[in-house]
Design an enzyme around this catalytic site. Structure first.
Site, short mmCIF file in Angstrom:
data_model
loop_
_atom_site.label_atom_id
_atom_site.label_comp_id
_atom_site.label_asym_id
_atom_site.label_seq_id
_atom_site.Cartn_x
_atom_site.Cartn_y
_atom_site.Cartn_z
N GLU A 120 -11.03 16.95 31.96
CA GLU A 120 -11.31 17.50 33.54
C GLU A 120 -10.36 18.60 33.58
O GLU A 120 -9.16 18.62 33.80
CB GLU A 120 -10.47 16.28 34.17
CG GLU A 120 -10.95 14.90 34.30
CD GLU A 120 -12.19 14.51 35.16
OE1 GLU A 120 -12.50 15.50 35.66
OE2 GLU A 120 -12.74 13.47 34.68
N CYS A 145 -7.78 21.34 41.60
CA CYS A 145 -8.97 22.00 40.95
C CYS A 145 -10.15 21.96 41.81
O CYS A 145 -11.15 22.53 41.34
CB CYS A 145 -9.18 20.77 39.84
SG CYS A 145 -9.58 19.13 40.37
P1 NAD Z 1 -2.35 23.25 31.91
O1 NAD Z 1 -3.63 23.32 31.16
O2 NAD Z 1 -1.45 24.41 31.81
O3 NAD Z 1 -1.39 22.22 31.63
C1 NAD Z 1 -1.95 21.10 31.59
C2 NAD Z 1 -1.46 20.12 30.63
O4 NAD Z 1 -1.72 20.33 29.47
C3 NAD Z 1 0.32 19.94 30.63
O5 NAD Z 1 0.64 18.79 30.71
C4 NAD Z 1 0.30 20.76 29.51
O6 NAD Z 1 1.61 20.95 28.86
C5 NAD Z 1 -0.74 20.35 28.53
N1 NAD Z 1 -1.41 21.29 27.32
C6 NAD Z 1 -1.25 22.62 27.46
N2 NAD Z 1 -2.15 23.11 26.35
C7 NAD Z 1 -2.24 21.83 25.55
C8 NAD Z 1 -2.61 21.64 24.23
N3 NAD Z 1 -3.15 22.73 23.50
N4 NAD Z 1 -2.62 20.49 23.53
C9 NAD Z 1 -2.13 19.46 24.39
N5 NAD Z 1 -1.74 19.62 25.79
C10 NAD Z 1 -1.65 20.87 26.36
O7 NAD Z 1 -2.82 23.13 33.51
P2 NAD Z 1 -1.84 23.05 34.82
O8 NAD Z 1 -1.28 24.68 35.23
O9 NAD Z 1 -0.89 22.00 34.64
O10 NAD Z 1 -2.77 22.55 36.06
C11 NAD Z 1 -3.77 23.56 36.45
C12 NAD Z 1 -5.28 23.51 36.00
O11 NAD Z 1 -5.64 22.20 35.76
C13 NAD Z 1 -6.17 24.25 36.78
O12 NAD Z 1 -7.07 24.74 36.01
C14 NAD Z 1 -6.89 23.14 37.59
O13 NAD Z 1 -8.21 23.42 37.89
C15 NAD Z 1 -6.87 21.91 36.51
N6 NAD Z 1 -6.97 20.70 37.00
C16 NAD Z 1 -8.32 19.81 36.76
C17 NAD Z 1 -8.47 18.60 37.27
C18 NAD Z 1 -9.82 17.98 37.19
O14 NAD Z 1 -9.91 16.58 37.51
N7 NAD Z 1 -10.85 18.44 36.89
C19 NAD Z 1 -7.30 18.23 38.06
C20 NAD Z 1 -6.17 18.92 38.26
C21 NAD Z 1 -5.89 20.05 37.63
#
Ligand code: NAD
Length: 502
Positions: free
Chosen positions: A257, A291
């Site tokens: 997601e 998102c």
């Molecule tokens: P992010 O990608 O920086 O972090 C999200 C999570 O992933 C965190 O817990 C982080 O520690 C973890 N993470 C990062 N890299 C990783 C890796 N290589 N392996 C495993 N875990 C890893 O995102 P954010 O800044 O917290 O949130 C914003 C983003 O999330 C935006 O792009 C937004 O659109 C998206 N988002 C999508 C949805 C959806 O349902 N499509 C919902 C909410 C947010």
């Protein structure tokens, strides 16, 4: 009361121990004024392994519990969350900067998905299929997967876990959750309530829903562990690309997601008053940090000037400020990085000749807080930063002349999460929601792009990752399907009429 004292009071209200401060842990700060809320210990590699092992052991007994009984745990958990809606909503506001209304709305989403999952726990049905062989029965049955790993983003620190947990638990799985390092307190509270509920019901809580705290490295350790059968990851496309590849290399399931670059088309017949309200909530609400936030507005040239003027009037008086204060509609950005990314995108747009309204920092919350007035950016055509997701309140506006051209603009980005059309023309509404219309996972008519209900499947196409969570038949992602052929006769006919006499 300081915000960190407020956190301690909230945990007390929830009947949970406040997580102890750790000298070398993750520092959690509130975006409201940048003050520290807590410092939480990071899970070590050994703790990651132990948590997953507990979840694996617990899975072996949890899968034997009848699904409606598993649903009972989710029902009582949902009731506890409903009872604690106010403190949980306030905790979300403190940790993410969401306005109180949106914090409460997120908690309501947790309650809603629990109710959905309780009903689902009596509806995990398979198919009975006509067999080509006499005295044979052909069935499809569904079984739990095992340990489900959940990685969540900062902006929905409770709802995303609940979407996964409510379904995964009734389906017979156990969970290991790695929340965002920017919002771990919400995770400590919500998972604490779940385990407290389990214990109160006499259910062994160990291993049911384990919590791991830390940054990316902890998420990577979760993804690479062989006992984790599904990784449900919510966050940026960059994160999803890494997680998706790591899962594929292990033939492990992933449910992604990811980001969105969501658009709405405004047609000549649209009710402009409704458009302005829908756009204001979708683009400026949650300070553009959903998102599904609206980032691109594609407006028919005949109504373009009038709509931009109306939006500028609304955006210039949007109440930006303390998200805990009554009347505030736009809270802070999560951190300085988000602010810098927003300013970079606005500078790039200016250099491309765009007219930029607002978007500057507002003098609220002190030097360590980042409040902005949501920006409107007028462009002649879709280009530059408009093609990417900037996780901040920037609304790009471009004109169009022909409806097919508007759909092409809607679809010409790498993400495919949410989209909308505002029109009173039946044909336009139908085309937009047809196969040749929007290519997104969500295609709305006369409402904005954000604010989905839990009844429908949620997710998007292309670089949004293709996953589906929440309602409809999203539960199937948390189970494995077996096809069973049962012979209740005394002969052994082979499929396709093959003869193999011995
Ligand atoms: P992010 O990608 O920086 O972090 C999200 C999570 O992933 C965190 O817990 C982080 O520690 C973890 N993470 C990062 N890299 C990783 C890796 N290589 N392996 C495993 N875990 C890893 O995102 P954010 O800044 O917290 O949130 C914003 C983003 O999330 C935006 O792009 C937004 O659109 C998206 N988002 C999508 C949805 C959806 O349902 N499509 C919902 C909410 C947010």
């Amino acid at each position: 009361m300081s915000h960190s004292t407020d956190i301690q009071t909230l945990f007390k209200t929830l009947g949970l121990p406040c997580p102890p401060d750790s000298a070398h842990g993750i520092e959690v700060r509130t975006p409201i004024d940048g003050s520290p809320l807590a410092r939480l210990a990071v899970s070590t590699d050994a703790q990651v392994g132990e948590a997953i092992a507990r979840a694996q052991t617990r899975y072996l007994s949890w899968r034997e519990v009848p699904a409606p009984k598993r649903g009972d745990l989710v029902r009582v958990f949902g009731e506890a969350v409903r009872r604690h809606k106010e403190p949980l909503g306030r905790l979300i506001s403190l940790e993410t900067g969401k306005i109180v209304q949106e914090g409460l709305g997120e908690v309501q989403e947790v309650v809603d998905i629990c109710e959905f999952a309780v009903g689902l726990s009596r509806q995990l049905y398979g198919l009975s299929i006509a067999s080509e062989r006499a005295e044979h029965k052909l069935l499809e049955t569904w079984h739990p997967l095992g340990v489900v790993g959940v990685i969540s983003a900062f902006n929905f620190p409770m709802a995303v876990f609940a979407w996964n947990a409510a379904l995964a638990l009734v389906c017979g799985n156990t969970l290991v959750w790695k929340p965002s390092e920017k919002a771990p307190l919400s995770a400590v509270a919500l998972s604490g309530l779940l385990l407290q509920t389990a214990r109160a019901q006499g259910i062994e809580a160990d291993g049911l829903a384990e919590l791991l705290l830390g940054e990316r490295g902890v998420g990577e350790a979760l993804v690479s562990h062989a006992a984790v059968k599904l990784v449900s990851a919510t966050g940026s496309t960059a994160m999803g690309r890494a997680v998706g590849v790591a899962c594929a290399a292990q033939f492990k399931r992933s449910l992604l997601e990811l980001g969105g670059n969501n658009a709405a088309i405004v047609c000549p017949s649209a009710n402009l008053e409704l458009v302005v309200r829908g756009v204001a909530f979708s683009a400026a609400g949650t300070a553009g940090q959903r998102c599904t936030s609206l980032r691109r507005l594609i407006v028919h040239r005949s109504v373009h000037a009038a709509l931009v003027a109306a939006l500028v009037r609304v955006f210039e008086r949007l109440p930006v400020g303390d998200p805990l204060a009554v009347g505030t509609l736009v809270g802070p950005l999560i951190d300085e990085r988000a602010f810098d990314a927003m300013q970079r995108a606005l500078d790039a747009a200016r250099q491309a000749g765009a007219q930029v309204h607002f978007g500057a920092r507002e003098a609220v919350g002190g030097a360590a807080a980042f409040y902005v007035r949501p920006a409107i950016v007028e462009l002649a055509n879709q280009s530059g930063p408009m093609l990417q997701e900037t996780f901040a309140p920037i609304l790009y506006v471009v004109p169009y002349d022909d409806f097919d051209e508007a759909i092409a603009i809607n679809n010409a980005v790498s993400h495919g999460l949410s989209s909308a059309v505002f029109t009173q023309d039946l044909r336009e509404a139908e085309v937009f929601t047809s196969a040749r219309g929007s290519d997104c996972g969500i295609a709305n008519v006369n409402i904005g792009t954000s604010g989905a209900e839990i009844g429908g499947a949620f997710g998007g196409e292309k670089e949004t990752g293709g996953g589906r969570e929440s309602g409809s038949d999203a539960w199937k992602a948390y189970m494995r399907r077996a096809t069973n052929t049962i012979n209740y006769g005394n002969t052994l006919p082979l499929a396709q009429g093959i003869k193999f006499e011995i």
